[in-house]
Motif scaffolding. Sequence first.
Motif, PDB file in Angstrom:
ATOM      1  N   THR A  83      32.237  28.135   1.943  1.00  0.00           N
ATOM      2  CA  THR A  83      30.940  27.019   2.365  1.00  0.00           C
ATOM      3  C   THR A  83      29.657  27.722   1.979  1.00  0.00           C
ATOM      4  N   GLU A 103      24.517  21.034   0.400  1.00  0.00           N
ATOM      5  CA  GLU A 103      25.148  20.234   1.285  1.00  0.00           C
ATOM      6  C   GLU A 103      26.702  20.433   1.224  1.00  0.00           C
ATOM      7  N   ASP A 104      27.050  20.857   0.210  1.00  0.00           N
ATOM      8  CA  ASP A 104      28.413  21.187   0.127  1.00  0.00           C
ATOM      9  C   ASP A 104      28.571  22.691   0.074  1.00  0.00           C
ATOM     10  N   PRO A 142      26.839  24.407   7.078  1.00  0.00           N
ATOM     11  CA  PRO A 142      28.133  23.838   6.437  1.00  0.00           C
ATOM     12  C   PRO A 142      28.347  22.462   6.897  1.00  0.00           C
ATOM     13  N   ARG A 143      28.949  21.857   6.125  1.00  0.00           N
ATOM     14  CA  ARG A 143      29.408  20.294   6.531  1.00  0.00           C
ATOM     15  C   ARG A 143      30.328  20.471   7.605  1.00  0.00           C
ATOM     16  N   ALA A 144      30.295  19.398   8.565  1.00  0.00           N
ATOM     17  CA  ALA A 144      31.387  19.135   9.618  1.00  0.00           C
ATOM     18  C   ALA A 144      32.616  19.073   9.265  1.00  0.00           C
TER      19      ALA A 144
END
Length: 367
Positions: free
Chosen positions: A274, A300-301, A365-367
């Motif tokens: 991440t 975002e990623d 980090p994205r959930a």
Amino acid sequence: MTVTLADVAARARVSPATVSRVLNGNYPVAASTRERVLRAVDDLDYVLNGPASSLAAATSDLVGILVNDIADPFFGIMAGAAQTEIGGPGDGSGRAGGEKLAVVCNTGGSPERELTYLTLLQRQRAAAVVLTGGAVEDPVHQAAVSAKLAKLADAGTRVVLCGRPPLPDGEAVVAALAFDNRGGGRRLTEHLLSLGHRRIGYVAGPLERTTTRHRLEGHRDAMRAAGLLGGGTGAAGCPTDEYDEERLTVHGPYDRRSGYDATLELLRREPEVTAIVAANDTVALGACAAVRDRGLRIPEDISVAGFDDLPFSVDAVPALTTVRLPLFEAGARAGRLAMGKENPPPGGIATIAAELMVRGSTAPPRA
């Protein structure tokens, strides 16, 4: 004891006149003879009596600044700042005004070229030598550099290290200005951990460089303290092997292509990464390009971070989270120390702090 031209002639088994012809380059000499003379010069560390002075112990108006790559802003900024201080008052008064001719010596990262330049500066009776950037971690090379610097210092040359750790035997060095690469690396990773990142890839520099080791050690210190590296403890106080330090570390040169290739390799090894920490800002640009070419978004990623805070880092899109090293200030201070305009720090060693610069390239980090 001072080595004379006659000593070189005896060592090379030629006449003093032949040695003079080889060194002056004003008369044809057989290639084999020339090679024998030059080998004797190197073996004996013979110093030419240049035109700068008729006194054997005098230094010239020449100052050498050694860099790995002048095209790299990391070195260019330090060299330029040092050169400004070394140049003197700029009033056209020459020696009386304290002006010196600063020559930038580009080693290309070659240990052999580094030694060659030190020898050439010794022969020119340089007034000062400034060595910038990380050192090669090879005991044989370090011993050779220490020996060269000792000879320079004995002849009256002022030696300053800038952005380079102190030598084990630092008696020949006026001052060593060392960046806190380890502390900066630790704070950068602590920032990513505070955002919630746990799978962090690391694009490191060349294995043999002190800068590489210190920044990587700082990163791993933070991972270990968070319980994500062997020797640490997890949230429940239990050891954890979650972070595979070797699998999530790729070494390479300090350039953009290295960042690109290494990031693709990290994503291949661990698709769940991440965040990517890069060895420097130039490497981070390559990492950003690789992330985008994989169809991923920053941050975002995947978050990306660099090191050094080079001028372009704030203009990247998004602006690069990095660690600021005061390159200009360090280079200028090295120049003043080389010229005797500033007193050396206590013990001859100063650690220059690194500052975390948080910008848009890092996020949770994205959930």
